[in-house]
Scaffold this active site. Structure first.
Site, PDB file in Angstrom:
ATOM      1  N   GLY A  75       0.784  -1.229   0.000  1.00 52.61           N
ATOM      2  CA  GLY A  75       0.000   0.000   0.000  1.00 52.61           C
ATOM      3  C   GLY A  75       0.818   1.281   0.000  1.00 52.61           C
ATOM      4  O   GLY A  75       1.783   1.449  -0.754  1.00 52.61           O
ATOM      5  N   ILE A  76       0.414   2.196   0.869  1.00 47.33           N
ATOM      6  CA  ILE A  76       0.991   3.542   0.912  1.00 47.33           C
ATOM      7  C   ILE A  76       2.486   3.487   1.277  1.00 47.33           C
ATOM      8  O   ILE A  76       3.301   4.215   0.703  1.00 47.33           O
ATOM      9  CB  ILE A  76       0.197   4.408   1.916  1.00 47.33           C
ATOM     10  N   TYR A 122     -10.427   1.885  15.180  1.00 47.36           N
ATOM     11  CA  TYR A 122      -9.469   2.477  14.237  1.00 47.36           C
ATOM     12  C   TYR A 122      -9.363   3.985  14.487  1.00 47.36           C
ATOM     13  O   TYR A 122      -8.264   4.543  14.553  1.00 47.36           O
ATOM     14  CB  TYR A 122      -9.927   2.192  12.805  1.00 47.36           C
TER      15      TYR A 122
HETATM   16  N1  LIG Z   1      -5.772   3.345   2.572  1.00 48.96           N
HETATM   17  C1  LIG Z   1      -6.415   4.398   3.042  1.00 48.96           C
HETATM   18  O1  LIG Z   1      -7.430   4.838   2.469  1.00 48.96           O
HETATM   19  C2  LIG Z   1      -5.909   5.092   4.285  1.00 48.96           C
HETATM   20  C3  LIG Z   1      -6.578   6.268   4.708  1.00 48.96           C
HETATM   21  C4  LIG Z   1      -6.106   6.931   5.841  1.00 48.96           C
HETATM   22  C5  LIG Z   1      -5.003   6.447   6.514  1.00 48.96           C
HETATM   23  N2  LIG Z   1      -4.384   5.300   6.112  1.00 48.96           N
HETATM   24  C6  LIG Z   1      -3.235   4.834   6.888  1.00 48.96           C
HETATM   25  O2  LIG Z   1      -2.174   4.535   5.997  1.00 48.96           O
HETATM   26  C7  LIG Z   1      -1.298   3.585   6.615  1.00 48.96           C
HETATM   27  C8  LIG Z   1      -0.954   2.493   5.606  1.00 48.96           C
HETATM   28  O3  LIG Z   1      -2.144   1.801   5.286  1.00 48.96           O
HETATM   29  P1  LIG Z   1      -2.425   1.177   3.844  1.00 48.96           P
HETATM   30  O4  LIG Z   1      -3.735   1.712   3.392  1.00 48.96           O
HETATM   31  O5  LIG Z   1      -1.230   1.315   2.960  1.00 48.96           O
HETATM   32  O6  LIG Z   1      -2.672  -0.345   4.272  1.00 48.96           O
HETATM   33  P2  LIG Z   1      -2.011  -1.724   3.775  1.00 48.96           P
HETATM   34  O7  LIG Z   1      -1.921  -1.760   2.287  1.00 48.96           O
HETATM   35  O8  LIG Z   1      -2.790  -2.774   4.455  1.00 48.96           O
HETATM   36  O9  LIG Z   1      -0.518  -1.651   4.354  1.00 48.96           O
HETATM   37  C9  LIG Z   1      -0.318  -1.681   5.747  1.00 48.96           C
HETATM   38  C10 LIG Z   1       1.134  -1.931   6.056  1.00 48.96           C
HETATM   39  O10 LIG Z   1       1.251  -2.074   7.488  1.00 48.96           O
HETATM   40  C11 LIG Z   1       1.827  -3.356   7.770  1.00 48.96           C
HETATM   41  N3  LIG Z   1       1.314  -3.967   8.988  1.00 48.96           N
HETATM   42  C12 LIG Z   1       0.034  -4.300   9.289  1.00 48.96           C
HETATM   43  N4  LIG Z   1      -0.027  -4.923  10.479  1.00 48.96           N
HETATM   44  C13 LIG Z   1       1.258  -5.007  10.928  1.00 48.96           C
HETATM   45  C14 LIG Z   1       1.867  -5.570  12.082  1.00 48.96           C
HETATM   46  N5  LIG Z   1       1.157  -6.226  13.009  1.00 48.96           N
HETATM   47  N6  LIG Z   1       3.210  -5.465  12.210  1.00 48.96           N
HETATM   48  C15 LIG Z   1       3.964  -4.841  11.291  1.00 48.96           C
HETATM   49  N7  LIG Z   1       3.456  -4.310  10.160  1.00 48.96           N
HETATM   50  C16 LIG Z   1       2.119  -4.393   9.983  1.00 48.96           C
HETATM   51  C17 LIG Z   1       1.449  -4.224   6.579  1.00 48.96           C
HETATM   52  O11 LIG Z   1       2.285  -5.370   6.524  1.00 48.96           O
HETATM   53  P3  LIG Z   1       1.870  -6.686   5.670  1.00 48.96           P
HETATM   54  O12 LIG Z   1       2.294  -6.395   4.256  1.00 48.96           O
HETATM   55  O13 LIG Z   1       2.656  -7.763   6.308  1.00 48.96           O
HETATM   56  O14 LIG Z   1       0.384  -6.849   5.806  1.00 48.96           O
HETATM   57  C18 LIG Z   1       1.648  -3.231   5.449  1.00 48.96           C
HETATM   58  O15 LIG Z   1       3.010  -3.101   5.117  1.00 48.96           O
HETATM   59  C19 LIG Z   1      -2.023   3.068   7.862  1.00 48.96           C
HETATM   60  O16 LIG Z   1      -1.467   3.669   9.023  1.00 48.96           O
HETATM   61  C20 LIG Z   1      -3.467   3.532   7.663  1.00 48.96           C
HETATM   62  O17 LIG Z   1      -4.126   3.758   8.879  1.00 48.96           O
HETATM   63  C21 LIG Z   1      -4.822   4.619   5.009  1.00 48.96           C
END
Ligand SMILES: NC(=O)c1ccc[n+]([C@@H]2O[C@H](COP(=O)([O-])OP(=O)(O)OC[C@H]3O[C@@H](n4cnc5c(N)ncnc54)[C@H](OP(=O)(O)O)[C@@H]3O)[C@@H](O)[C@H]2O)c1
Length: 210
Positions: A12-13, A160
């Site tokens: 993801g991000i 969350y």
């Molecule tokens: N997507 C959105 O619309 C959005 C909006 C607002 C804020 N955010 C924030 O953006 C950030 C990244 O989210 P994303 O959307 O890119 O999600 P994502 O694609 O699910 O990526 C999440 C990342 O965090 C890692 N992670 C999850 N659980 C973990 C754990 N127990 N220990 C270590 N690493 C862990 C994942 O590792 P794995 O690859 O092993 O799963 C992955 O690298 C988050 O903080 C989220 O709250 C996202």
């Protein structure tokens, strides 16, 4: 050469951010899966990073975060940018090995522990930068100090939102504390992004275009 440490760098991000920042830099990618870290490192190397290191840590375990901070302090003389990006959601209330509600633990306690443990290194590396990937979801968050762990009334979005509110509150207090040290501290909302995070959420909480 700048050293950038980014958590949640395997998807993801975080992965996209590491790829965009790669050219000419030293990237330290943190993730919980060695296989996914290897794939991420390959992509970041192909994007032009001068050096890529990978560190394994499960943010659902404070012992694992402590091990990570030890490795960072022992391995690196400076960190120019620390990006606290790892984050997730849990459809049902889950407890970590430490007994904390898991979204609060992974999204707030782990980056809090990591950042506090690396604070002296960040100050020594100034001018440096600490960034939190937060969310506008934090506006819906509340802190109930009688039940911080959502033993009662758990919902995926409430938990969350609380964890993201904790990110923002911590970011603000850290920014005030580190004022005049040359370390800038910020949080950002990335927008609504089509990443894996939504696959763990029920359909009614997902963006309509997914
Ligand atoms: N997507 C959105 O619309 C959005 C909006 C607002 C804020 N955010 C924030 O953006 C950030 C990244 O989210 P994303 O959307 O890119 O999600 P994502 O694609 O699910 O990526 C999440 C990342 O965090 C890692 N992670 C999850 N659980 C973990 C754990 N127990 N220990 C270590 N690493 C862990 C994942 O590792 P794995 O690859 O092993 O799963 C992955 O690298 C988050 O903080 C989220 O709250 C996202």
């Amino acid at each position: 050469m700048n050293t950038v440490l980014i958590t949640g760098a395997t998807a993801g991000i975080g992965l996209e951010c590491a790829t965009q920042l790669a050219p000419g830099r030293h990237l330290v990618l943190v993730g919980r899966s060695p296989g996914r870290l290897r794939a991420a490192a390959e992509r970041v190397e192909d994007a032009g990073a001068v050096r890529v290191d990978t560190l394994v840590a499960d943010f659902a375990s404070l012992a694992s975060v402590c091990e990570l901070t030890g490795q960072v302090r022992a391995g690196y003389g400076r960190i120019d940018v620390l990006i606290n990006n790892a984050g997730t959601v849990y459809a049902d209330r889950t407890e970590t090995v430490d007994g904390y509600e898991a979204s609060f633990a992974v999204n707030h306690l782990a980056p809090y522990l990591l950042t506090e443990s690396l604070k002296a290194l960040m100050v020594a590396s100034a001018p440096s930068r600490i960034v939190f990937t937060a969310s506008t979801g934090h506006y819906r968050g509340t802190m109930d100090f009688e039940d911080l762990q959502y033993r009662y009334g758990y919902s995926i979005m409430k938990a969350y939102a609380r964890s993201k509110l904790a990110n923002v509150v911590y970011m603000r207090s850290l920014a005030a504390e580190l004022e005049d040290t040359g370390v800038t501290v910020n949080a950002l909302h990335p927008g609504t992004v089509a990443t894996d995070i939504w696959s763990r959420a029920p359909w009614f909480t997902r963006p309509s275009w997914l």
